[in-house]
Write a protein that holds these residues in place. Sequence first.
Motif, PDB file in Angstrom:
ATOM      1  N   PRO A  34       0.818  -1.229   0.000  1.00 48.80           N
ATOM      2  CA  PRO A  34       0.000   0.000   0.000  1.00 48.80           C
ATOM      3  C   PRO A  34       0.849   1.275   0.000  1.00 48.80           C
ATOM      4  CG  PRO A  34      -0.911  -1.579   1.549  1.00 48.80           C
ATOM      5  CD  PRO A  34       0.404  -2.152   1.077  1.00 48.80           C
ATOM      6  N   VAL A  35       1.966   1.268   0.729  1.00 45.55           N
ATOM      7  CA  VAL A  35       2.841   2.446   0.741  1.00 45.55           C
ATOM      8  C   VAL A  35       3.452   2.666  -0.648  1.00 45.55           C
ATOM      9  CG1 VAL A  35       4.955   3.443   1.704  1.00 45.55           C
ATOM     10  CG2 VAL A  35       3.316   2.301   3.217  1.00 45.55           C
ATOM     11  N   ALA A  36       3.918   1.584  -1.277  1.00 45.53           N
ATOM     12  CA  ALA A  36       4.491   1.699  -2.623  1.00 45.53           C
ATOM     13  C   ALA A  36       3.456   2.247  -3.599  1.00 45.53           C
ATOM     14  CB  ALA A  36       5.004   0.337  -3.094  1.00 45.53           C
ATOM     15  N   ALA A  37       2.229   1.756  -3.485  1.00 49.81           N
ATOM     16  CA  ALA A  37       1.167   2.235  -4.379  1.00 49.81           C
ATOM     17  C   ALA A  37       0.894   3.714  -4.140  1.00 49.81           C
ATOM     18  CB  ALA A  37      -0.104   1.408  -4.171  1.00 49.81           C
ATOM     19  N   ALA A  38       0.886   4.121  -2.886  1.00 51.64           N
ATOM     20  CA  ALA A  38       0.641   5.531  -2.566  1.00 51.64           C
ATOM     21  C   ALA A  38       1.748   6.418  -3.132  1.00 51.64           C
ATOM     22  CB  ALA A  38       0.520   5.716  -1.051  1.00 51.64           C
ATOM     23  N   ILE A  39       2.984   5.949  -3.050  1.00 49.57           N
ATOM     24  CA  ILE A  39       4.096   6.726  -3.604  1.00 49.57           C
ATOM     25  C   ILE A  39       3.995   6.780  -5.125  1.00 49.57           C
ATOM     26  CG2 ILE A  39       6.601   6.756  -3.935  1.00 49.57           C
ATOM     27  CD1 ILE A  39       6.837   5.593  -1.095  1.00 49.57           C
ATOM     28  N   ALA A  40       3.684   5.636  -5.740  1.00 48.36           N
ATOM     29  CA  ALA A  40       3.578   5.604  -7.200  1.00 48.36           C
ATOM     30  C   ALA A  40       2.502   6.566  -7.689  1.00 48.36           C
ATOM     31  CB  ALA A  40       3.283   4.176  -7.675  1.00 48.36           C
ATOM     32  N   ARG A  41       1.468   6.738  -6.888  1.00 50.61           N
ATOM     33  CA  ARG A  41       0.379   7.649  -7.264  1.00 50.61           C
ATOM     34  C   ARG A  41       0.576   9.046  -6.686  1.00 50.61           C
ATOM     35  NH1 ARG A  41      -5.288   5.611  -6.063  1.00 50.61           N
ATOM     36  NH2 ARG A  41      -5.774   7.145  -7.679  1.00 50.61           N
ATOM     37  N   ARG A  42       1.708   9.268  -6.064  1.00 54.28           N
ATOM     38  CA  ARG A  42       2.034  10.560  -5.458  1.00 54.28           C
ATOM     39  C   ARG A  42       0.964  10.991  -4.451  1.00 54.28           C
ATOM     40  NH1 ARG A  42       6.179  12.046  -8.555  1.00 54.28           N
ATOM     41  NH2 ARG A  42       6.241  11.316 -10.711  1.00 54.28           N
ATOM     42  N   ARG A  43       0.542  10.025  -3.660  1.00 54.20           N
ATOM     43  CA  ARG A  43      -0.485  10.282  -2.656  1.00 54.20           C
ATOM     44  C   ARG A  43       0.035  10.108  -1.240  1.00 54.20           C
ATOM     45  NH1 ARG A  43      -5.661   9.270  -5.045  1.00 54.20           N
ATOM     46  NH2 ARG A  43      -5.579  10.380  -7.011  1.00 54.20           N
ATOM     47  N   LEU A  44       1.348  10.067  -1.100  1.00 54.85           N
ATOM     48  CA  LEU A  44       1.883   9.814   0.225  1.00 54.85           C
ATOM     49  C   LEU A  44       1.883  11.103   1.044  1.00 54.85           C
ATOM     50  CD1 LEU A  44       3.289   7.114   1.413  1.00 54.85           C
ATOM     51  CD2 LEU A  44       5.235   8.630   1.603  1.00 54.85           C
TER      52      LEU A  44
END
Lengths: 243, 243, 243
Positions: free
Chosen positions: A130-140
């Motif tokens: 989930p963290v990787a996905a958030a970073i990939a979507r620039r949502r972190l």
Amino acid sequence: MAIVLFTDFGAQDLYVGQVKAVLAARAPRARVIDALHAAPAFDIDASAHLLAALAPRYRRGSVFLAVVDPGVGGTRDAIIVEADGRTFIGPDNGLLSVLWARARRRRCRRIVWRPAGLSASFHGRDLFAPVAAAIARRRLTRRWAVASRGPRVLLGADDRAAVIYIDHYGNAMTGLRDDRRPRSARLRVGRRRLSFARAFEDAPRNGAFWTVNSLGMVEIAANRASAARRLGLRVGRRVAWSA
Amino acid sequence: MAIVLFTDFGAQDLYVGQVKAVLAARAPRARVIDALHAAPAFDIDASAHLLAALAPRYRRGSVFLAVVDPGVGGTRDAIIVEADGRTFIGPDNGLLSVLWARARRRRCRRIVWRPAGLSASFHGRDLFAPVAAAIARRRLTRRWAVASRGPRVLLGADDRAAVIYIDHYGNAMTGLRDDRRPRSARLRVGRRRLSFARAFEDAPRNGAFWTVNSLGMVEIAANRASAARRLGLRVGRRVAWSA
Amino acid sequence: MAIVLFTDFGAQDLYVGQVKAVLAARAPRARVIDALHAAPAFDIDASAHLLAALAPRYRRGSVFLAVVDPGVGGTRDAIIVEADGRTFIGPDNGLLSVLWARARRRRCRRIVWRPAGLSASFHGRDLFAPVAAAIARRRLTRRWAVASRGPRVLLGADDRAAVIYIDHYGNAMTGLRDDRRPRSARLRVGRRRLSFARAFEDAPRNGAFWTVNSLGMVEIAANRASAARRLGLRVGRRVAWSA
């Protein structure tokens, strides 16, 4: 945007698919590339050097989900390391610390987000994906991670004078980076002192030799044979330059 | 729309690629995820319990191509099972019957379509993949499949008190779902009676223990060691709760 | 447009990911399918026959990156073969020559482009992947490759009367194409003479038999058992039709 997977989950096992299901649900447009799922499972030091060697082969901007984590479910932290344009998510057990120590531009954050229903044994799926996905979507956001000075477990920037990976041909990669050492140098492993050969074709048939592999690392190989079997090598076996 | 692959085809073998070529040609927009290609090849019962445990980790709406099929080329039927929002395509040999028996909302169809040039040994490629692609594209008509009361081979909804999968670390998953049994319970396997540990970190180094794995199943593990090797476990080995 | 990978790089190893990183960067819209990464590493002849058998299962228009290359870093050339609508990129060591010899419509080019920093051991990543990406994007110019009469190393169009691949079930594929030989024929391997069976279900339990596999090749199999282990088979083992 690519998410690159570097784990000890086993390419043939049932873990990678579950990670990809999470990534597909949370970052459906990201491309996922399997870098390696056979990282040395119980040797953080070897895995850390291997990851540092492999990462530059993936484009800047890539997001690495890096998990070699024998202490999962214990007290180790989870961190995000940015190093020279690439981002790495993984446990704070030393795995990300070699590339951290070698980076010119770097930044570290500590993951504070925890999912509902976090399993004790599969943070790759429940926490890191989930963290990787958030970073990939620039949502972190800060809800996910807070600034940190750096990894707590630090292995340092030095080379590792030991075997860090054995491939399926039986070639044994060491943690020594090519330092332009004269090609007349001998590499010592046990009682053997190995000579250099540039390519498999240049080597005596079946004879073991040292070479510089395609990642720029010193490697022990044998022409059309398994150097690892021939010399009885395993990950962790020490090597040294010989006079 | 995701097509999820659960087979015994071997991740390193030449079968999965051929299946994906069919899916790419017939459902080019579907995302394909490899859940597992190392399902126990000759143990339908174990594979059926493993699939039932694994499926909920993939989103509702997913289409599963599920093939563990030692009787391929014989007389067994091919079916489509819908169970609680997921669709499964596979042989009617029991493989889909555990999740069928446990489903609250369910539906079964019998595949009547047969391709020209159906091979005797690779229905995964020739029969199941085209059906999966048709379902993913919502193009499945009566020409393909007809209503059915359910699978003919029924293994039932009960747990399986045996090892159903051994991962590459050597952890041995059983077919027992976590039933909130007191953590003081002992799991018997052969003459050993194993205690519970929540996580690898909590267990004595090298000691074998039972735990609840990341799929919610009872699992036999050992800290930084292979429980399977230590205890001589194989898929099919019986386990039992001990007083 | 699909790029199909056929190599001996090992599905679980760190090479395939690096190839895919190059393809993702240079041909981001191409779909990449792993046909096989367990081609017989040191047996070009077997690999060439296997590739010729496998290629028709992938659509016309596909671009194959085919690498079994024990002589990498030596003097062998790199070529592009077009054969009956499919394009193959690989070493000129015989690997592409069986499908070349059997093709009705064919064309060969010699790769003249060389990347800066070409490694001595990983042309799959450094040379063949960029060429495959250029072809997939229809950007291949004379700067990359020039016309050629054909491969220099030629293995010919004939069948290979030997085991060319052993799958993870233990089935042993031969290089013999199904020639409608009477099903009463016996296949000789060592001192054994094997009878035909159409499918696993038709065979005596555990008994070894010959069959025609899903690629149309003669294969040695055993019902619910490993024929390779039972008969001690390896890639390269000779077979013959018996009177």
